[in-house]
Scaffold this active site. Structure first.
Site, short mmCIF file in Angstrom:
data_model
loop_
_atom_site.label_atom_id
_atom_site.label_comp_id
_atom_site.label_asym_id
_atom_site.label_seq_id
_atom_site.Cartn_x
_atom_site.Cartn_y
_atom_site.Cartn_z
N TYR A 196 0.85 -1.20 0.00
CA TYR A 196 0.00 0.00 0.00
C TYR A 196 0.88 1.25 0.00
O TYR A 196 1.85 1.33 0.78
CB TYR A 196 -0.93 0.00 1.22
N SER A 197 0.56 2.19 -0.86
CA SER A 197 1.31 3.46 -0.91
C SER A 197 1.08 4.22 0.38
O SER A 197 -0.06 4.33 0.85
CB SER A 197 0.81 4.35 -2.05
N CYS A 201 -0.12 7.52 -10.71
CA CYS A 201 -0.40 6.49 -9.70
C CYS A 201 -1.88 6.15 -9.68
O CYS A 201 -2.74 7.03 -9.74
CB CYS A 201 0.04 7.00 -8.32
N GLU A 251 3.45 4.27 -10.91
CA GLU A 251 3.14 3.17 -10.00
C GLU A 251 1.65 2.87 -10.15
O GLU A 251 0.80 3.61 -9.64
CB GLU A 251 3.47 3.54 -8.56
N TYR A 273 -1.50 -0.29 -10.22
CA TYR A 273 -1.78 -1.62 -9.67
C TYR A 273 -3.21 -2.05 -9.98
O TYR A 273 -3.99 -1.24 -10.44
CB TYR A 273 -1.51 -1.63 -8.16
P1 FAD Z 1 -7.20 -10.19 -2.95
O1 FAD Z 1 -7.96 -10.98 -1.97
O2 FAD Z 1 -5.74 -10.43 -3.07
O3 FAD Z 1 -7.91 -10.28 -4.34
C1 FAD Z 1 -7.29 -9.75 -5.48
C2 FAD Z 1 -7.59 -10.71 -6.60
O4 FAD Z 1 -8.97 -10.70 -6.86
C3 FAD Z 1 -6.96 -10.29 -7.91
O5 FAD Z 1 -5.64 -10.76 -8.00
C4 FAD Z 1 -7.87 -10.92 -8.92
O6 FAD Z 1 -7.50 -12.28 -9.10
C5 FAD Z 1 -9.21 -10.91 -8.23
N1 FAD Z 1 -10.06 -9.83 -8.74
C6 FAD Z 1 -9.98 -8.53 -8.43
N2 FAD Z 1 -10.93 -7.83 -9.07
C7 FAD Z 1 -11.62 -8.73 -9.81
C8 FAD Z 1 -12.71 -8.63 -10.71
N3 FAD Z 1 -13.28 -7.45 -10.96
N4 FAD Z 1 -13.15 -9.76 -11.30
C9 FAD Z 1 -12.57 -10.96 -11.05
N5 FAD Z 1 -11.52 -11.12 -10.21
C10 FAD Z 1 -11.06 -10.01 -9.61
N6 FAD Z 1 -4.51 -0.43 -2.88
C11 FAD Z 1 -5.15 0.54 -2.19
O7 FAD Z 1 -6.34 0.42 -1.88
N7 FAD Z 1 -4.48 1.67 -1.80
C12 FAD Z 1 -3.17 1.88 -2.09
O8 FAD Z 1 -2.61 2.92 -1.74
C13 FAD Z 1 -2.48 0.84 -2.82
N8 FAD Z 1 -1.19 0.99 -3.11
C14 FAD Z 1 -0.54 0.02 -3.82
C15 FAD Z 1 0.81 0.21 -4.12
C16 FAD Z 1 1.49 -0.76 -4.84
C17 FAD Z 1 2.94 -0.54 -5.18
C18 FAD Z 1 0.80 -1.92 -5.25
C19 FAD Z 1 1.53 -2.98 -6.03
C20 FAD Z 1 -0.51 -2.13 -4.93
C21 FAD Z 1 -1.21 -1.16 -4.21
N9 FAD Z 1 -2.55 -1.33 -3.86
C22 FAD Z 1 -3.20 -0.32 -3.18
C23 FAD Z 1 -3.29 -2.60 -4.17
C24 FAD Z 1 -3.17 -3.58 -2.97
O9 FAD Z 1 -1.83 -4.02 -2.85
C25 FAD Z 1 -4.03 -4.83 -3.12
O10 FAD Z 1 -3.74 -5.43 -4.35
C26 FAD Z 1 -5.52 -4.55 -3.04
O11 FAD Z 1 -5.86 -3.96 -1.80
C27 FAD Z 1 -6.30 -5.89 -3.17
O12 FAD Z 1 -5.84 -6.78 -2.21
P2 FAD Z 1 -6.86 -7.76 -1.47
O13 FAD Z 1 -6.07 -8.64 -0.56
O14 FAD Z 1 -7.98 -7.01 -0.87
O15 FAD Z 1 -7.44 -8.59 -2.68
#
Ligand code: FAD
Length: 402
Positions: free
Chosen positions: A181-182, A360, A400, A402
């Site tokens: 997360y940023s 971003c 950046e 994601y």
């Molecule tokens: P997970 O449980 O890991 O689910 C994600 C998975 O769900 C995906 O890989 C995909 O397979 C599936 N999926 C997602 N959408 C769909 C769809 N519409 N249809 C079907 N499948 C789908 N997030 C923020 O909120 N704020 C930030 O500031 C932020 N900064 C980031 C900075 C960087 C450098 C990076 C790489 C990512 C950042 N993210 C940010 C994103 C964050 O890291 C997570 O990826 C995001 O919160 C989702 O994680 P999760 O565990 O909730 O989802």
């Protein structure tokens, strides 16, 4: 007058596809009122990017406008070895050890902290504050949250990210992997005591395309459901891509969609809100934020951003509110349409080696932005892809998504 053709003879085919930056002084309008619409620096000089094929033509144009080219430098750092004798002015420029695009010599970089806490031994901090960022009627859930760092050594600078390890196990029975997360706060934290870190997190919610079931993201749901006092496992910090330049007079173009605002909140708070806390950083450059969101209710940090705009002449902000505003073709107004609207001005700003551009947010947003800026570059016979690559090499183009 600087003699370009001597320095870059047409027989030197290595230069055929390259771009060059002229540093020009004394520019005015010609008798027809034509002028180079480029920002004039404090030193009274301007920078103009010129493709090889138009070097002589531009030289004549500058001449007509009363300008004098004081240096010519190739864009980018991987310039082929020059086969012809460099002109004296060019020698002088290289003796000054300036970068190839007239960028000033870099100040010694301050050390950037990385991986102070790793996944095997994360820092466990308590959530001290959490609140909604989406107003009533907005789309989805997005929250600002702050964690206490006072029990450890975790410190960071603006533009970095932290890792969060959600509790529990994945479907294979393994502990969940960290998510990045940023960081949305400055190095001083929201309490200005250097003991907290804040995030801006959108809860991932989607319908499973196969089952039609409503799915919630693991980590984003864990974070958005936190209460003050809850423990969170934190790793990092990581990331050097989105660091803010040390130069106080750097121009900073910020292009955000949704939670992509997080690092820009940190930049803007540092630039405009924390003056007393940063005696060594008195921001004097121009900051311009483009912010894409679906509805007005989704403008994260709206009140603070708008107050900052009203109080600082050197901060400008443009929204692209997709579901409420129309683009010139009558469709939804996305970020790339706003960029297209201001592309000429952005292009001009980018000619200044002190201008940094940051993108971003949503993956895929770069394509439309590239398209908009390509059109502006093409008006000057410049290939945008090459120009963007050169800016990337100079650490002036930061993405950046994601
Ligand atoms: P997970 O449980 O890991 O689910 C994600 C998975 O769900 C995906 O890989 C995909 O397979 C599936 N999926 C997602 N959408 C769909 C769809 N519409 N249809 C079907 N499948 C789908 N997030 C923020 O909120 N704020 C930030 O500031 C932020 N900064 C980031 C900075 C960087 C450098 C990076 C790489 C990512 C950042 N993210 C940010 C994103 C964050 O890291 C997570 O990826 C995001 O919160 C989702 O994680 P999760 O565990 O909730 O989802």
């Amino acid at each position: 007058m600087y003699n370009s053709s001597a320095a870059f003879s047409s027989s030197n085919t290595q230069y055929k596809n390259r771009l060059f930056v002229y540093e020009v002084e004394g520019l005015s309008s010609d008798s027809n009122g034509n002028s180079f619409n480029v920002p004039i620096r404090n030193s009274g000089t301007v920078f103009i990017t010129v493709p090889y094929s138009r070097m002589n033509q531009e030289m004549r144009r500058i001449n007509n406008l009363g300008g004098k080219v004081i240096s010519i430098q190739p864009v980018g750092n991987d310039v082929p070895a020059q086969t012809s004798q460099p002109a004296p002015q060019q020698k002088a420029a290289s003796n000054n050890k300036k970068s190839m695009t007239q960028a000033e010599p870099k100040k010694a970089k301050k050390k950037v902290p990385v991986n102070i806490y790793r996944p095997k031994n994360p820092y466990v901090g308590k959530c001290t504050e959490i609140y909604d960022l989406v107003a009533e009627g907005g789309v989805g859930t997005c929250r600002h949250m702050t964690f206490d760092l006072s029990g450890g050594d975790l410190h960071y600078v603006e533009g970095q990210s932290i890792g969060i390890i959600p509790p529990g196990e994945d479907e294979k029975g393994k502990p969940h992997k960290l998510r990045l997360y940023s960081i949305a706060s400055t190095r001083h934290g929201d309490n200005l005591e250097d003991t907290t870190v804040s995030l801006c997190v959108r809860k991932l919610e989607y319908e499973d395309p196969e089952t039609g079931e409503q799915v919630e993201g693991v980590c984003s749901s864990f974070l958005c459901n936190l209460n003050p006092g809850d423990d969170v496992s934190i790793t990092g910090p990581v990331g050097k891509e989105m660091l803010l330049p040390d130069d106080e007079d750097a121009n900073v173009i910020m292009i955000a969609t949704g939670t992509g605002i997080a690092p820009f909140r940190a930049y803007l708070w540092r630039m405009f809100l924390e003056g007393d806390k940063n005696p060594d950083y008195n921001y004097t450059g121009k900051a311009w934020l483009f912010f894409g969101i679906p509805k007005t209710a989704n403008i994260l940090y709206k009140d603070q951003l708008e107050e900052m705009v009203s109080k600082n002449d050197n901060f400008r902000m443009d929204y692209a509110i997709s579901r409420e505003q129309q683009n010139p073709e009558g469709g939804r107004m996305y970020i790339q349409h706003r960029i297209a609207e201001h592309a000429d001005e952005l292009w001009e700003m980018m000619q200044n080696p002190k201008t940094h551009t940051y993108i971003c947010g949503l993956k895929g947003m770069e394509g439309g932005i590239d398209e908009a800026l390509s059109a502006a570059a093409a008006k000057h016979d410049v290939n945008w892809d090459e120009y963007r690559k050169a800016m990337k090499k100079e650490h002036r183009w930061h993405v950046e998504t994601y």
